[in-house]
Design an enzyme around this catalytic site. Structure first.
Site, PDB file in Angstrom:
ATOM      1  N   GLU A   1      44.394  42.401  47.497  1.00 33.89           N
ATOM      2  CA  GLU A   1      43.319  42.181  48.471  1.00 33.89           C
ATOM      3  C   GLU A   1      43.446  40.870  49.259  1.00 33.89           C
ATOM      4  OE1 GLU A   1      39.627  44.420  46.234  1.00 33.89           O
ATOM      5  OE2 GLU A   1      40.182  42.445  45.498  1.00 33.89           O
TER       6      GLU A   1
HETATM    7  C1  TNX Z   1      38.997  45.057  42.921  1.00 33.28           C
HETATM    8  S1  TNX Z   1      41.361  45.573  41.316  1.00 33.28           S
HETATM    9  C2  TNX Z   1      39.645  43.883  42.607  1.00 33.28           C
HETATM   10  C3  TNX Z   1      38.924  42.823  41.895  1.00 33.28           C
HETATM   11  C4  TNX Z   1      37.486  43.180  41.668  1.00 33.28           C
HETATM   12  C5  TNX Z   1      37.407  44.631  41.250  1.00 33.28           C
HETATM   13  C6  TNX Z   1      36.024  45.065  40.877  1.00 33.28           C
HETATM   14  C7  TNX Z   1      41.862  44.431  42.084  1.00 33.28           C
HETATM   15  C8  TNX Z   1      43.290  44.237  42.016  1.00 33.28           C
HETATM   16  N1  TNX Z   1      40.984  43.694  42.775  1.00 33.28           N
HETATM   17  O1  TNX Z   1      39.014  41.623  42.614  1.00 33.28           O
HETATM   18  O2  TNX Z   1      36.976  42.353  40.677  1.00 33.28           O
HETATM   19  O3  TNX Z   1      37.855  45.418  42.305  1.00 33.28           O
HETATM   20  O4  TNX Z   1      36.024  46.342  40.354  1.00 33.28           O
END
Ligand code: TNX
Length: 520
Positions: A334
């Site tokens: 992300e």
């Molecule tokens: C996505 S999964 C994220 C996390 C969040 C999570 C909450 C991922 C690699 N990144 O930063 O905490 O969703 O479900």
């Protein structure tokens, strides 16, 4: 009247006899009906039974200190509920009675498998490694009555049904993740999570150590990371961090249970904790404000400043030095505000830094946009396309599909903790999937194993951890351990129901899913 009394006496006698008889003679047992999770590869019963008593000796084959440690671990664990202080002995010859632990050479069992043979006189547990013996000990625990999990003395008898278990895991990597960045958890809370993993034969704990909301690991060459970055958490509470000594305490506790710690420093996104601590890591040279919300994707290290790579090198070096396991997780998810043309060379360069410190790099599935070394591992969480890109590069995958394996997803719309962006994950949804056929183009050969991540935006304490982890965790352990051909929900839910008794006696705050036929 007299006659009536006499008659009654005759009626009572068989009852008394039966009672006496059943005290001396263990109940008939059937090892194949025991609720073992993960389900073993093979169990055969012989109708006999072993009774653990105060006189049972735990014997261990001479020559291996680590095996002796395991024997002490077992004796101690069995001691709490039974009240017995079991004697531990090192022996030259195979013991003919009691519990006997040994190392052997049985290629079929591999690195973590074990063979357990129980008859009237003896419980023999053997494996190629101490690790295998440790996994087998978890089976012994589960073959004993649920009250064995109590930490205060309980009534016996302590019967183990007779038969043979031959068992080994399907996947080499079977883990869970704990996000200690969004909310911080104490060393004791992490140890408690490790105990849950180890009871179900999991072998990896991934610690998400840094994120926008906090930096949780002491880096001696960059002290402000914890001083500033560790000072708060989601919701604005005071946060916290592990000193390097405390981190090592966690690593050692895990190692005693044959669990590898995978440390994660998430980058280039999810870095506000660092960016608030050091102005020079920001492209504009200004430190950001600490962040206590739950948005994702707004922060990035400055990918074209040299100091960024000096920083990363220091961080990886210090953490690698106190991490005996082979992996270092570089995050990579992300990074919405890092341009793609900056993200790709960043990942490639960090991968080199990790390799230079003798660790294998792991990253969330987005890292497959970059050119990866053969040894690097991608963790699939949401993009099937990224997972396929990993397969195309011959990169192994850890399977953590959010819609199935995220421990932070709510069970249903009414369950109090957790998020639901990937859907609701009831206990059956969490169990009913096969890593090797979930996504088209991803097959068994592409997969190193499975991991269930617990993100902690909504999780603040031990009881919350337990609620989201149980009863889903045993299911993920079984997906990792038991071949898919031997798994099915209807059989699993009956076994899980029995484990409810184990959760209860340990006062674990589990979610009492209506889909599971819990037993009293
Ligand atoms: C996505 S999964 C994220 C996390 C969040 C999570 C909450 C991922 C690699 N990144 O930063 O905490 O969703 O479900």
């Amino acid at each position: 009247m007299k006659q009536l009394l006499l008659e009654k006496k005759w009626l009572v006698l068989p009852v008394i006899l039966l009672a006496v008889f059943s005290c001396t003679q263990p109940e008939p047992t059937d090892m194949t009906r025991e609720a073992i999770i993960p389900k073993p590869v093979s169990v055969t019963a012989d109708g006999s039974a072993f009774e653990l008593t105060a006189n049972t000796v735990v014997s261990v084959q001479e020559g291996s200190d680590s095996l002796s440690n395991i024997a002490v671990f077992l004796a101690k664990h069995l001691g709490f509920a039974t009240g017995f202080s079991l004697q531990v002995d090192t022996v030259k010859e195979e013991a003919s009675r009691g519990i006997y632990l040994s190392l052997s050479n049985l290629p079929e069992l591999g690195q973590e498998g074990y063979r357990l043979i129980v008859d009237k006189k003896r419980v023999t547990l053997t494996a190629n490694t101490t690790e295998g013996v440790f996994r087998g000990i978890q089976t012994i625990r589960q073959l004993l009555p649920a009250r064995i999990e109590s930490d205060v003395p309980q009534e016996g008898p302590w019967i183990i049904p007779g038969g043979t278990v031959t068992d080994y895991p399907e996947y080499a990597y079977r883990g869970a993740m704990l996000d200690v960045a969004r909310h911080f958890f104490s060393v004791e809370e992490v140890k408690h999570f490790i105990d849950l993993l180890s009871a179900y034969k999991m072998n990896v704990l991934h610690l998400h150590l840094t994120d926008d909301q906090g930096w949780r690991i002491e880096i001696k060459s960059w002290p402000e990371l914890t001083k500033i970055g560790g000072s708060t958490e989601v919701g604005g509470e005071s946060g916290g961090f592990y000193t390097q000594e405390q981190y090592q305490e966690i690593v050692n506790y895990a190692a005693e249970r044959f669990i590898t710690i995978v440390p994660e420093v998430d980058m280039p996104g999810h870095t506000n904790g660092a960016l608030a601590s050091y102005a020079e890591l920001n492209c504009n040279g200004k430190a950001t404000q600490l962040y206590t919300g739950t948005e994702v994707g707004f922060s990035s290290l400055c990918t074209d400043k040299e100091i960024t790579y000096q920083f990363i090198d220091d961080v990886v070096r210090e953490i690698a030095a106190i991490t005996p396991g082979p992996y270092f997780h570089m995050g990579g998810d992300e990074s919405h505000v890092t341009k793609k043309e900056d993200y790709i060379p960043f990942v490639e360069r960090v991968q080199q830094i990790v390799t230079a410190h003798n660790k294998i790099a792991i990253g969330w599935d987005e890292i497959t946009l970059a050119k990866l070394d053969g040894k690097t591992i991608a963790q699939y969480w949401s993009s099937a396309e990224n997972a396929k890109a990993a397969a195309a590069q011959n990169i192994k995958l850890i399977m953590s599909p959010a819609k199935k394996a995220y421990l932070d997803m709510q069970y249903d719309s009414l369950s109090p903790l957790g998020l639901h962006w990937a859907g609701y994950v009831e206990v059956d949804t969490g169990y009913n999937w096969d890593p090797a056929s979930l996504e088209e183009g991803i097959t068994r050969e592409n997969i190193l194993g499975i991991e269930a991540p617990l993100w902690s935006e909504t999780v603040t304490n031990k009881a919350d951890i337990e609620y989201l982890t149980l009863p889903r965790l045993p299911g993920y352990a079984e997906i990792g351990w038991t071949p898919v051909t031997q798994r099915n929900w209807d059989d699993y839910k009956q076994r899980l129901a029995e484990h409810g008794k184990r959760f209860k006696i340990q006062n674990l705050n589990f979610y009492p899913s209506k889909l599971v036929p819990w037993v009293e």
